[in-house]
Design a protein around this motif. Sequence first.
Motif, PDB file in Angstrom:
ATOM      1  N   ASP A   1      15.817   6.566  -0.437  1.00 35.52           N
ATOM      2  CA  ASP A   1      15.789   7.280  -1.977  1.00 35.52           C
ATOM      3  C   ASP A   1      14.289   7.383  -2.498  1.00 35.52           C
ATOM      4  OD1 ASP A   1      17.433   8.195  -4.236  1.00 35.52           O
ATOM      5  OD2 ASP A   1      16.568   6.179  -5.038  1.00 35.52           O
TER       6      ASP A   1
ATOM      7  N   SER B   1      12.118  10.398  -0.968  1.00 36.46           N
ATOM      8  CA  SER B   1      12.772  11.716  -1.027  1.00 36.46           C
ATOM      9  C   SER B   1      12.054  12.818  -1.733  1.00 36.46           C
ATOM     10  CB  SER B   1      14.261  11.431  -1.642  1.00 36.46           C
ATOM     11  OG  SER B   1      13.943  11.097  -3.281  1.00 36.46           O
ATOM     12  N   THR B   2      12.382  13.904  -1.671  1.00 38.12           N
ATOM     13  CA  THR B   2      11.951  15.057  -2.150  1.00 38.12           C
ATOM     14  C   THR B   2      12.428  14.935  -3.707  1.00 38.12           C
ATOM     15  OG1 THR B   2      13.789  16.590  -1.681  1.00 38.12           O
ATOM     16  CG2 THR B   2      11.891  16.556  -0.141  1.00 38.12           C
ATOM     17  N   ARG B   3      13.589  14.575  -3.953  1.00 36.91           N
ATOM     18  CA  ARG B   3      13.863  14.406  -5.436  1.00 36.91           C
ATOM     19  C   ARG B   3      13.129  13.557  -6.264  1.00 36.91           C
ATOM     20  NH1 ARG B   3      15.989  10.537  -7.449  1.00 36.91           N
ATOM     21  NH2 ARG B   3      16.696   9.454  -5.572  1.00 36.91           N
ATOM     22  N   HIS B   4      12.634  12.227  -5.547  1.00 34.84           N
ATOM     23  CA  HIS B   4      11.777  11.468  -6.518  1.00 34.84           C
ATOM     24  C   HIS B   4      10.352  12.090  -6.626  1.00 34.84           C
ATOM     25  CE1 HIS B   4       9.921   7.101  -6.635  1.00 34.84           C
ATOM     26  NE2 HIS B   4      10.155   7.787  -7.872  1.00 34.84           N
ATOM     27  N   ARG B   5       9.888  12.477  -5.426  1.00 38.33           N
ATOM     28  CA  ARG B   5       8.697  13.326  -5.638  1.00 38.33           C
ATOM     29  C   ARG B   5       8.567  14.240  -6.838  1.00 38.33           C
ATOM     30  NH1 ARG B   5       7.929  17.306  -1.110  1.00 38.33           N
ATOM     31  NH2 ARG B   5       9.400  18.457  -2.172  1.00 38.33           N
ATOM     32  N   ASP B   6       9.651  15.137  -6.639  1.00 39.22           N
ATOM     33  CA  ASP B   6       9.589  16.314  -7.776  1.00 39.22           C
ATOM     34  C   ASP B   6       9.967  15.809  -8.986  1.00 39.22           C
ATOM     35  OD1 ASP B   6       8.991  17.584  -5.422  1.00 39.22           O
ATOM     36  OD2 ASP B   6      11.196  18.372  -5.249  1.00 39.22           O
ATOM     37  N   ARG B   7      10.206  14.554  -9.373  1.00 38.59           N
ATOM     38  CA  ARG B   7      10.359  14.086 -10.788  1.00 38.59           C
ATOM     39  C   ARG B   7       9.631  13.015 -11.194  1.00 38.59           C
ATOM     40  NH1 ARG B   7      16.934  14.146  -9.930  1.00 38.59           N
ATOM     41  NH2 ARG B   7      17.380  16.326  -9.838  1.00 38.59           N
TER      42      ARG B   7
ATOM     43  N   GLY C   1      10.176   8.928 -12.135  1.00 39.39           N
ATOM     44  CA  GLY C   1      10.163   8.276 -11.128  1.00 39.39           C
ATOM     45  C   GLY C   1       9.233   6.878 -11.139  1.00 39.39           C
TER      46      GLY C   1
ATOM     47  N   ARG D   1       2.873  14.048  -3.543  1.00 39.23           N
ATOM     48  CA  ARG D   1       2.779  14.450  -4.638  1.00 39.23           C
ATOM     49  C   ARG D   1       1.311  15.442  -4.669  1.00 39.23           C
ATOM     50  NH1 ARG D   1       5.337  10.074  -8.634  1.00 39.23           N
ATOM     51  NH2 ARG D   1       7.391  10.493  -8.422  1.00 39.23           N
TER      52      ARG D   1
ATOM     53  N   ASP E   1       6.638  17.130   2.560  1.00 37.99           N
ATOM     54  CA  ASP E   1       7.996  16.629   3.276  1.00 37.99           C
ATOM     55  C   ASP E   1       7.574  15.946   4.424  1.00 37.99           C
ATOM     56  OD1 ASP E   1       9.275  18.228   1.222  1.00 37.99           O
ATOM     57  OD2 ASP E   1       9.512  19.888   2.574  1.00 37.99           O
TER      58      ASP E   1
END
Length: 191
Positions: A89, A92-98, A102, A165, A174
């Motif tokens: 988790d 993840s790309t979601r965490h990277r992008d937020r 984060g 990031r 990724d």
Amino acid sequence: MRYDKGHKDDTRRHILDVASTRFRKSGIAAVGLAGIMSEAGLTNGAFYTHFASKEELVREVLNDALTRREERHKANLENGIALETTIRDYLSTRHRDRAGTGCPTAALVAEIARHPKATRDAFTGKVADIISLMAEQIRQGSAKERRRKAIAIYSTMVGALQLARAVNDRELSDEILEDAAETAVTIASES
């Protein structure tokens, strides 16, 4: 003007939330008090009703954000959620992008190294707590071995997220996340 009970606490919470997002997104040095207060819909003068200085705000933001992260680790431990789930988790790309919502460690660690001792002490205590909770999720090895693994895993997670990031090649970013997650999971499961 008379405010409802709890108004001051609610306002302080709102300032913390705005500052936390802005610090994580843009960095502590890049964010001024005027911008925080404007986004919070408050005057600059209202800041000093809640905090003595920007440095106090930074400490409060770190304490709050890292306490929330610590609570997630505790909940995972209490609910039997595997460390692998936490690792994947986090990386993840979601965490990277937020970045704004984060992990404050990954977003701010380089800047924290330049802050006064009181801020670094607060940060150090929270990071040590998170490492201890991660060590509890590792099932194999002595207490010392589990702590060593937890430090290696947390360091891998934070560093990989920062690197993912920073690069401007999405495919490489990724790959960094995926490979670091595999490495961290391997460390966690080593006997």
